[in-house]
Design a protein around this motif. Structure first.
Motif: not given
Length: 245
Positions: A56-83
């Motif tokens: 997430l903190l790689d410079p190229a990834v940061v640039a891609a995420f922040t390229a259009l701050p007026d129309a941002p990517v909205t991010l969620m992170i979760f972990e999963w295992s069983g149903y």
């Protein structure tokens, strides 16, 4: 090129004089789901969390995420295992700056969540994410990123959900985690081939869906970096023109 994209975006999201602007447009809702089932030991679990944080903190990834701050990517992170075993680490968060990504990465340094030792529910993870997508606005894209090293063995299989309307409009990409570095090359390649075929046939879905491969949890960071760059590339003009409809 970036100026042209910015002008195109302004023309699409601007409502003109005399009209109040609606909520900030979301160009993509991206949910990252990580497998924490029994096949993932404590060391691999840490490699997975740290690998995502670093990606997430790689410079190229940061640039891609922040390229259009007026129309941002909205991010969620979760972990999963069983149903019925899913844990949200990062609730839906608009990403407009490196600081936003730094804050998102910091949650991955926290304590581990509950784990179901005997279950891998890919279908359950997909349905959990589908419900979560209902919490975000009318994003131009909805993308679910599922990482895992094993097949579904609990709850509905991904194949059973192929025509499920709850997943309509959601692109699902996969990150296959191959056997670890201590495994001989023949066995590792066989495992990767089997898992890629499984993900390609049963898991991924939607326009442009793809499968990325990590050579063991040691290679998770680089694979996640490649995957994020493919998923959050800046939209071309033709995609912008059709996105908000």
């Amino acid at each position: 090129m970036m100026r042209a994209v910015a002008l195109a975006l302004a023309a699409l999201v601007g409502l003109g004089p005399g009209l109040a602007r609606a909520e900030t447009p979301c160009r993509q809702a991206l949910a990252l789901g990580m497998d924490v089932s029994a096949s993932v030991d404590a060391a691999e679990y840490r490699l997975q969390r740290d690998g995502l944080a670093h990606a997430l903190l790689d410079p190229a990834v940061v640039a891609a995420f922040t390229a259009l701050p007026d129309a941002p990517v909205t991010l969620m992170i979760f972990e999963w295992s069983g149903y019925r075993s899913q844990t949200v680490l990062l609730p839906w968060t608009p990403i407009r700056s490196r600081d936003d990504l730094r804050a998102a990465a910091s949650v991955l340094a926290g304590p581990s969540g509950p784990r179901n030792e005997n279950a891998t529910a890919i279908g359950g993870a997909a349905l959990f994410a589908a419900r979560a997508f209902g919490q975000v606005g009318d994003c131009w894209r909805k993308t679910l990123d599922l990482s895992g090293d094993g097949k579904n063995n609990d709850g509905p299989t991904p194949g059973m959900l192929a025509q499920d309307p709850r997943l309509d409009g959601i692109t699902i990409n996969g990150l296959v985690i191959g056997a670890g570095s201590g495994t001989d090359a023949t066995r590792r390649n066989a495992h990767i081939g089997e898992m890629v075929a499984y993900f390609q046939r049963h898991v991924i879905r939607g326009p442009g869906a793809f499968t990325e491969v990590a050579l063991g949890f040691e290679g998770f960071e680089m694979a996640m970096r490649r995957k994020l760059l493919r998923e959050i590339r800046v939209l071309q003009f033709s995609e912008l023109a059709s996105g908000p409809r």
